[in-house]
Scaffold this active site. Structure first.
Site, mmCIF file in Angstrom:
data_model
loop_
_atom_site.group_PDB
_atom_site.id
_atom_site.type_symbol
_atom_site.label_atom_id
_atom_site.label_comp_id
_atom_site.label_asym_id
_atom_site.label_seq_id
_atom_site.Cartn_x
_atom_site.Cartn_y
_atom_site.Cartn_z
ATOM 1 C CG HIS A 158 -3.493 13.631 4.912
ATOM 2 N ND1 HIS A 158 -3.533 13.251 6.233
ATOM 3 C CD2 HIS A 158 -2.655 12.754 4.289
ATOM 4 C CE1 HIS A 158 -2.753 12.191 6.418
ATOM 5 N NE2 HIS A 158 -2.222 11.872 5.251
ATOM 6 C CG ASP A 193 -3.193 6.184 5.122
ATOM 7 O OD1 ASP A 193 -3.331 5.989 3.913
ATOM 8 O OD2 ASP A 193 -2.221 6.783 5.622
ATOM 9 C CG HIS A 195 0.590 9.152 7.002
ATOM 10 N ND1 HIS A 195 0.760 8.443 5.823
ATOM 11 C CD2 HIS A 195 1.825 9.528 7.408
ATOM 12 C CE1 HIS A 195 2.052 8.397 5.523
ATOM 13 N NE2 HIS A 195 2.712 9.044 6.467
ATOM 14 C CG ASP A 282 0.112 4.614 3.889
ATOM 15 O OD1 ASP A 282 -0.858 4.005 4.367
ATOM 16 O OD2 ASP A 282 0.155 5.850 3.788
#
Length: 345
Positions: A158, A193, A195, A282
């Site tokens: 990120h 991931d 996200h 995740d």
């Protein structure tokens, strides 16, 4: 497979973040390291300490202005009367094209996208060692290792060239890709991931030498909200070199594997010389974030499918939060990857 990790990476210990406006315990905890180390060892990895490689590989993808901010902001923050114990922004610019603030508060807002990346006394050092783990994993692959795993914590995908966000400070996957570019004409990054890897996308969005592909929960109602949509294809020379494959919430193994095969078509068309996997665990059905529903055996299937590409590969740890199966999910992925990757080379 060689794995890289330094104990300094555990010292970053964020206490809180805001979720829907309410303070919550920060889920990016040092305990993640112990679960992931156990998972890597169970998959047969040998863990090595990375070298102190200086700022050079990191500065290749991050601005000097931003790195100076990360290194010194905690010390500056302590001089503010009544300030929080950790650096947490409370104001953000509407646009980042204007003047650069001189104050620590203004710079925190400028360089931190959200409240999920608090900076403490140990953050900078932990982030450096996390990035150096990725660099040494990339160097191992350049030195003829077929694959290497970087146990990066704090994670990185990120983080933009000059912005922290979502628990991330230095973009370890981008750093690894840039190191590989030293001897590989084309590098692909595949982010699996939960996200979207918005920072990684942003760093390479205008470049045709690094293909970025991300499979993630649809951001229309999920973090990072403003990035990760299917119509984001790159800009300028990078147009056509970014592919986002958002999945409906709670998608499981089969939907993830279907998206993965779409990703492989694009990767094969790019004909990369090396591959970086931004490995988030995740997407697991029992992860605290609860966005997707990949099973533990599903991670083995994902690993097997990626391994069959047969490319020199750096696996960089991204998300995956505290739950009983965290270590087992890593073991599942690495074991599946290793079995098929060996056969494909």
């Amino acid at each position: 497979m060689k794995a890289y990790y330094a104990d300094e990476q555990k010292r970053h210990d964020p206490k809180a973040f805001l979720s829907s406006g309410a303070p919550q315990p920060n889920p990016e905890q040092p305990e993640r390291v112990e679960r992931l180390k156990a998972g890597a060892l169970a998959a047969g990895c040998s863990i090595e300490r990375p070298r102190d490689l200086g700022l050079g590989p990191i500065a290749a993808v991050h601005t000097p202005e931003y790195l100076d901010f990360l290194e010194h902001i905690f010390e500056r923050w302590q001089r503010i009367e009544g300030a929080s114990k950790e650096v947490i922004p409370n104001i953000h610019p509407l646009a980042r094209t204007g003047s650069y603030p001189a104050s620590a508060v203004g710079q925190a807002g400028y360089h931190m996208a959200d409240t999920a990346c608090p900076i403490s006394a140990d953050t900078w050092n932990s982030a450096l060692w996390s990035a150096w783990s990725a660099v040494d994993a990339a160097e191992a692959v350049l030195s003829a290792e077929p694959a290497a795993y970087a146990l990066c914590r704090p994670p990185g995908h990120h983080a933009f060239a000059d912005v922290a966000g979502g628990f991330c400070f230095i973009n370890n996957s981008a750093v690894a890709a840039q190191v590989l570019r030293g001897r590989a004409a084309r590098v692909a990054i595949l982010d699996v991931d939960l996200h979207h890897g918005n920072g990684t996308q942003g760093i390479f969005y205008t470049r045709p030498d690094v293909l970025t592909v991300s499979i993630h929960a649809d951001p229309v109602r999920f973090y990072p909200f403003f990035w990760g949509h299917a119509d984001e294809r790159g800009e300028g020379p990078g147009l056509g070199y970014n592919l986002n494959l958002p999945l409906p919430r709670k998608s499981g193994d089969d939907a993830f594997l279907e998206a993965l095969h779409t990703a492989f078509r694009r990767i094969r068309s790019f004909a990369p010389d090396a591959l970086v996997i931004a490995l988030g665990l995740d997407a697991f059905e029992g992860d605290p974030f609860g966005g997707l529903s990949v099973s533990t055996p599903g991670f083995a299937r994902i690993g097997e499918a990626i391994g069959r590409l047969g490319l020199p590969t750096v696996i960089v740890q991204e998300g995956g939060y505290l739950c009983d199966a965290l270590g087992a999910n890593l073991t599942s992925f690495l074991s599946g990857f290793g079995a098929s990757h060996h056969q494909s080379r």
